[in-house]
Design a protein around this motif. Structure first.
Motif, PDB file in Angstrom:
ATOM      1  N   PRO A 108      17.488  10.086 -40.817  1.00  0.00           N
ATOM      2  CA  PRO A 108      16.363  10.505 -39.963  1.00  0.00           C
ATOM      3  C   PRO A 108      15.835  11.867 -40.408  1.00  0.00           C
ATOM      4  CG  PRO A 108      18.192   9.668 -38.636  1.00  0.00           C
ATOM      5  CD  PRO A 108      18.706   9.812 -40.036  1.00  0.00           C
ATOM      6  N   VAL A 109      14.555  12.116 -40.144  1.00  0.00           N
ATOM      7  CA  VAL A 109      13.877  13.275 -40.732  1.00  0.00           C
ATOM      8  C   VAL A 109      14.547  14.599 -40.367  1.00  0.00           C
ATOM      9  CG1 VAL A 109      11.728  14.567 -40.859  1.00  0.00           C
ATOM     10  CG2 VAL A 109      11.671  12.068 -40.889  1.00  0.00           C
ATOM     11  N   ILE A 110      14.605  14.916 -39.073  1.00  0.00           N
ATOM     12  CA  ILE A 110      15.107  16.235 -38.696  1.00  0.00           C
ATOM     13  C   ILE A 110      16.602  16.360 -38.964  1.00  0.00           C
ATOM     14  CG2 ILE A 110      15.412  17.852 -36.780  1.00  0.00           C
ATOM     15  CD1 ILE A 110      12.848  16.825 -35.565  1.00  0.00           C
ATOM     16  N   PHE A 111      17.373  15.323 -38.666  1.00  0.00           N
ATOM     17  CA  PHE A 111      18.806  15.358 -38.963  1.00  0.00           C
ATOM     18  C   PHE A 111      19.028  15.531 -40.464  1.00  0.00           C
ATOM     19  CE2 PHE A 111      22.994  13.687 -39.855  1.00  0.00           C
ATOM     20  CZ  PHE A 111      23.767  14.193 -38.818  1.00  0.00           C
ATOM     21  N   GLY A 112      18.216  14.837 -41.245  1.00  0.00           N
ATOM     22  CA  GLY A 112      18.341  14.950 -42.693  1.00  0.00           C
ATOM     23  C   GLY A 112      18.041  16.347 -43.188  1.00  0.00           C
ATOM     24  N   GLN A 113      16.995  16.961 -42.635  1.00  0.00           N
ATOM     25  CA  GLN A 113      16.645  18.318 -43.053  1.00  0.00           C
ATOM     26  C   GLN A 113      17.714  19.325 -42.655  1.00  0.00           C
ATOM     27  OE1 GLN A 113      12.879  18.530 -41.034  1.00  0.00           O
ATOM     28  NE2 GLN A 113      11.711  17.901 -42.845  1.00  0.00           N
ATOM     29  N   LEU A 114      18.238  19.184 -41.425  1.00  0.00           N
ATOM     30  CA  LEU A 114      19.185  20.164 -40.912  1.00  0.00           C
ATOM     31  C   LEU A 114      20.587  19.996 -41.494  1.00  0.00           C
ATOM     32  CD1 LEU A 114      18.268  20.246 -37.102  1.00  0.00           C
ATOM     33  CD2 LEU A 114      17.763  21.984 -38.817  1.00  0.00           C
ATOM     34  N   HIS A 115      21.018  18.761 -41.668  1.00  0.00           N
ATOM     35  CA  HIS A 115      22.428  18.522 -41.985  1.00  0.00           C
ATOM     36  C   HIS A 115      22.674  17.817 -43.315  1.00  0.00           C
ATOM     37  CE1 HIS A 115      23.522  19.991 -38.065  1.00  0.00           C
ATOM     38  NE2 HIS A 115      22.797  19.079 -37.446  1.00  0.00           N
ATOM     39  N   ILE A 169       6.355  12.139 -22.806  1.00  0.00           N
ATOM     40  CA  ILE A 169       6.051  11.936 -24.225  1.00  0.00           C
ATOM     41  C   ILE A 169       7.111  11.015 -24.799  1.00  0.00           C
ATOM     42  CG2 ILE A 169       5.762  13.056 -26.467  1.00  0.00           C
ATOM     43  CD1 ILE A 169       5.217  15.680 -24.785  1.00  0.00           C
ATOM     44  N   ALA A 170       6.714   9.919 -25.416  1.00  0.00           N
ATOM     45  CA  ALA A 170       7.663   8.945 -25.950  1.00  0.00           C
ATOM     46  C   ALA A 170       7.800   9.093 -27.458  1.00  0.00           C
ATOM     47  CB  ALA A 170       7.225   7.523 -25.608  1.00  0.00           C
ATOM     48  N   PHE A 171       9.041   9.125 -27.899  1.00  0.00           N
ATOM     49  CA  PHE A 171       9.362   9.052 -29.322  1.00  0.00           C
ATOM     50  C   PHE A 171       9.720   7.600 -29.568  1.00  0.00           C
ATOM     51  CE2 PHE A 171      12.938  10.240 -32.531  1.00  0.00           C
ATOM     52  CZ  PHE A 171      12.200   9.695 -33.558  1.00  0.00           C
ATOM     53  N   GLU A 172       8.767   6.835 -30.124  1.00  0.00           N
ATOM     54  CA  GLU A 172       8.903   5.385 -30.185  1.00  0.00           C
ATOM     55  C   GLU A 172      10.097   4.920 -30.996  1.00  0.00           C
ATOM     56  OE1 GLU A 172       5.116   4.161 -31.645  1.00  0.00           O
ATOM     57  OE2 GLU A 172       4.263   4.003 -29.642  1.00  0.00           O
ATOM     58  N   ARG A 173      10.502   5.677 -31.986  1.00  0.00           N
ATOM     59  CA  ARG A 173      11.619   5.270 -32.835  1.00  0.00           C
ATOM     60  C   ARG A 173      12.898   5.089 -32.019  1.00  0.00           C
ATOM     61  NH1 ARG A 173      16.050   5.097 -33.938  1.00  0.00           N
ATOM     62  NH2 ARG A 173      17.214   5.719 -35.783  1.00  0.00           N
ATOM     63  N   LEU A 174      13.119   5.953 -31.025  1.00  0.00           N
ATOM     64  CA  LEU A 174      14.350   5.892 -30.260  1.00  0.00           C
ATOM     65  C   LEU A 174      14.167   5.324 -28.859  1.00  0.00           C
ATOM     66  CD1 LEU A 174      16.003   9.295 -31.196  1.00  0.00           C
ATOM     67  CD2 LEU A 174      16.696   7.035 -31.916  1.00  0.00           C
ATOM     68  N   GLN A 175      12.941   5.273 -28.362  1.00  0.00           N
ATOM     69  CA  GLN A 175      12.733   4.863 -26.992  1.00  0.00           C
ATOM     70  C   GLN A 175      11.698   3.756 -26.935  1.00  0.00           C
ATOM     71  OE1 GLN A 175      13.220   9.541 -26.141  1.00  0.00           O
ATOM     72  NE2 GLN A 175      11.449   8.554 -25.323  1.00  0.00           N
ATOM     73  N   ALA A 201      10.090  12.229 -34.330  1.00  0.00           N
ATOM     74  CA  ALA A 201      10.600  13.228 -33.395  1.00  0.00           C
ATOM     75  C   ALA A 201       9.792  14.518 -33.483  1.00  0.00           C
ATOM     76  CB  ALA A 201      12.071  13.492 -33.687  1.00  0.00           C
ATOM     77  N   ALA A 202       9.425  14.899 -34.712  1.00  0.00           N
ATOM     78  CA  ALA A 202       8.662  16.140 -34.884  1.00  0.00           C
ATOM     79  C   ALA A 202       7.338  16.080 -34.128  1.00  0.00           C
ATOM     80  CB  ALA A 202       8.416  16.394 -36.366  1.00  0.00           C
ATOM     81  N   GLY A 203       6.680  14.925 -34.163  1.00  0.00           N
ATOM     82  CA  GLY A 203       5.419  14.773 -33.442  1.00  0.00           C
ATOM     83  C   GLY A 203       5.612  14.876 -31.948  1.00  0.00           C
ATOM     84  N   ALA A 204       6.674  14.267 -31.425  1.00  0.00           N
ATOM     85  CA  ALA A 204       6.950  14.333 -29.996  1.00  0.00           C
ATOM     86  C   ALA A 204       7.277  15.764 -29.564  1.00  0.00           C
ATOM     87  CB  ALA A 204       8.097  13.391 -29.646  1.00  0.00           C
ATOM     88  N   ILE A 205       8.063  16.459 -30.374  1.00  0.00           N
ATOM     89  CA  ILE A 205       8.438  17.834 -30.045  1.00  0.00           C
ATOM     90  C   ILE A 205       7.221  18.756 -30.105  1.00  0.00           C
ATOM     91  CG2 ILE A 205       9.832  19.801 -30.788  1.00  0.00           C
ATOM     92  CD1 ILE A 205      11.875  17.626 -31.798  1.00  0.00           C
ATOM     93  N   VAL A 212      14.536  13.807 -26.367  1.00  0.00           N
ATOM     94  CA  VAL A 212      14.929  13.642 -27.764  1.00  0.00           C
ATOM     95  C   VAL A 212      16.407  14.000 -27.898  1.00  0.00           C
ATOM     96  CG1 VAL A 212      12.642  13.995 -28.798  1.00  0.00           C
ATOM     97  CG2 VAL A 212      14.053  15.975 -28.216  1.00  0.00           C
ATOM     98  N   LEU A 213      16.897  14.021 -29.123  1.00  0.00           N
ATOM     99  CA  LEU A 213      18.302  14.319 -29.352  1.00  0.00           C
ATOM    100  C   LEU A 213      18.523  15.826 -29.492  1.00  0.00           C
ATOM    101  CD1 LEU A 213      18.993  11.357 -31.774  1.00  0.00           C
ATOM    102  CD2 LEU A 213      19.739  11.570 -29.405  1.00  0.00           C
ATOM    103  N   SER A 214      19.695  16.272 -29.089  1.00  0.00           N
ATOM    104  CA  SER A 214      19.931  17.704 -28.916  1.00  0.00           C
ATOM    105  C   SER A 214      19.661  18.525 -30.170  1.00  0.00           C
ATOM    106  CB  SER A 214      21.370  17.937 -28.439  1.00  0.00           C
ATOM    107  OG  SER A 214      22.303  17.320 -29.316  1.00  0.00           O
ATOM    108  N   TYR A 215      20.079  18.033 -31.342  1.00  0.00           N
ATOM    109  CA  TYR A 215      19.886  18.822 -32.560  1.00  0.00           C
ATOM    110  C   TYR A 215      18.413  18.998 -32.895  1.00  0.00           C
ATOM    111  CZ  TYR A 215      18.888  14.455 -35.034  1.00  0.00           C
ATOM    112  OH  TYR A 215      18.321  13.276 -35.445  1.00  0.00           O
ATOM    113  N   GLN A 216      17.563  18.075 -32.388  1.00  0.00           N
ATOM    114  CA  GLN A 216      16.146  18.127 -32.724  1.00  0.00           C
ATOM    115  C   GLN A 216      15.420  19.272 -32.031  1.00  0.00           C
ATOM    116  OE1 GLN A 216      15.319  14.096 -31.466  1.00  0.00           O
ATOM    117  NE2 GLN A 216      15.470  13.306 -33.549  1.00  0.00           N
ATOM    118  N   VAL A 217      15.946  19.749 -30.901  1.00  0.00           N
ATOM    119  CA  VAL A 217      15.270  20.816 -30.150  1.00  0.00           C
ATOM    120  C   VAL A 217      16.172  22.028 -29.928  1.00  0.00           C
ATOM    121  CG1 VAL A 217      13.603  19.323 -28.979  1.00  0.00           C
ATOM    122  CG2 VAL A 217      15.900  19.594 -28.008  1.00  0.00           C
ATOM    123  N   ALA A 218      17.288  22.091 -30.629  1.00  0.00           N
ATOM    124  CA  ALA A 218      18.238  23.187 -30.397  1.00  0.00           C
ATOM    125  C   ALA A 218      17.585  24.554 -30.593  1.00  0.00           C
ATOM    126  CB  ALA A 218      19.446  23.035 -31.320  1.00  0.00           C
TER     127      ALA A 218
END
Length: 294
Positions: free
Chosen positions: A99-106, A190-196, A219-223, A235-241
């Motif tokens: 996933p985009v943000i998880f991939g960038q961060l971790h 706001i819906a993040f369609e990939r997960l919801q 997720a980036a668009g939703a945030i 969204v997931l916690s790491y995405q908005v930490a």
């Protein structure tokens, strides 16, 4: 005609949806791509694809032949890797998706450290907030977040991540803070369609209908929409930490927790695992677990 080359061109055209996409992927002129497909059809004396103004459509013969092409090309790649020593020492290219943000961060920091440790291995990292079929797209390894469907893939669990419901301070000042999940009916969500999927969010065992006025597939668009004051996002916690730590987003409904989402490494079962994949699994698994625990 180089039949292997023609097969690869056909697969690239079908996967990309057009001859132009195959041209870009393979780095060859469009007329060359068109000629390879035409030469293949002439050699087989049958039509494999129907060219429309928008995309390529496979004929019945084309569908059957494409499946055979994939198998033949996979076998050829295996033979070449074996001859090149991929099964005797860690070398070659590894294709990883996350996933985009998880991939960038971790994932990306771990990949870069892996490259320093294994100079004979190259990595292509594809970040996408949708599931990519590992077999069809010849992916070696995937990071998946959420419950896993039944499949023939092998999974290594890395940890879990929590859901976070939040909004901007400006939105909450204008619309108020929800006290219970039921209060979301009076808010813009706001819906993040990939997960919801659909328009309901789960809080514990309770499904709550949410009036999502805006939905987006990343997720980036939703945030970004939440930061702009468009509503409440989940969204997931790491995405908005970082946004929460900086006060740009504020958590709401904290007492109403949902089940944590599992995170796995997935790869296909195979008779002989390439050493490049084994090396990455051994290197990355503990490091990704440490990053999630940290």
């Amino acid at each position: 005609m180089d039949r292997f080359e023609a097969m690869r061109t056909l697969v690239a055209a079908v996967d990309g949806g057009s001859l132009s996409a195959a041209s870009r992927q393979l780095g060859v002129p469009l007329p060359t791509v068109s000629r390879r497909v035409s030469d293949l059809e002439a050699h087989l004396r049958t039509q494999l694809v129907v060219r429309t103004s928008r995309k390529l459509l496979l004929t019945d013969a084309g569908r059957s032949y494409l499946d055979s092409c994939r198998q033949i090309l996979d076998d050829l790649d295996d033979a070449e890797r074996l001859a090149a020593g991929e099964y005797r020492m860690p070398r070659g290219q590894l294709v990883v998706t996350a996933p985009v943000i998880f991939g960038q961060l971790h994932v990306e920091p771990v990949v870069l450290a892996f490259l320093r440790a294994y100079p004979d291995i190259a990595v292509r990292l594809t970040l996408a907030d949708y599931f990519i079929d590992l077999v069809e797209h010849r992916i070696d390894l995937a990071v998946r977040i959420g419950p896993l469907p039944d499949s023939g893939l092998i999974a290594t669990r890395l940890g879990t991540v929590d859901w976070i419901t939040c909004a901007s301070p400006a939105y909450l000042a204008a619309r108020g803070i929800p006290d219970t999940p039921g209060d979301l009916a009076q808010h813009d969500c706001i819906a993040f369609e990939r997960l919801q999927a659909g328009s309901s969010w789960a809080f514990g065992g309770q499904q709550v209908d949410t009036p999502c006025r805006f939905s987006v597939n990343t997720a980036a668009g939703a945030i970004d929409a939440a930061l702009a004051g468009a509503g409440i996002v989940r969204v997931l916690s790491y995405q908005v930490a970082s946004a929460i730590a900086e006060g740009r987003l504020v958590r709401v409904l904290e007492p109403f927790v949902s089940a944590p989402q599992p995170i796995h490494l997935l790869y296909t079962a195979q008779p002989a695992m390439p050493l490049k994949l084994r090396a990455f699994l051994d290197f990355a698994t503990s490091r990704l677990r440490d990053r999630l625990d940290g």
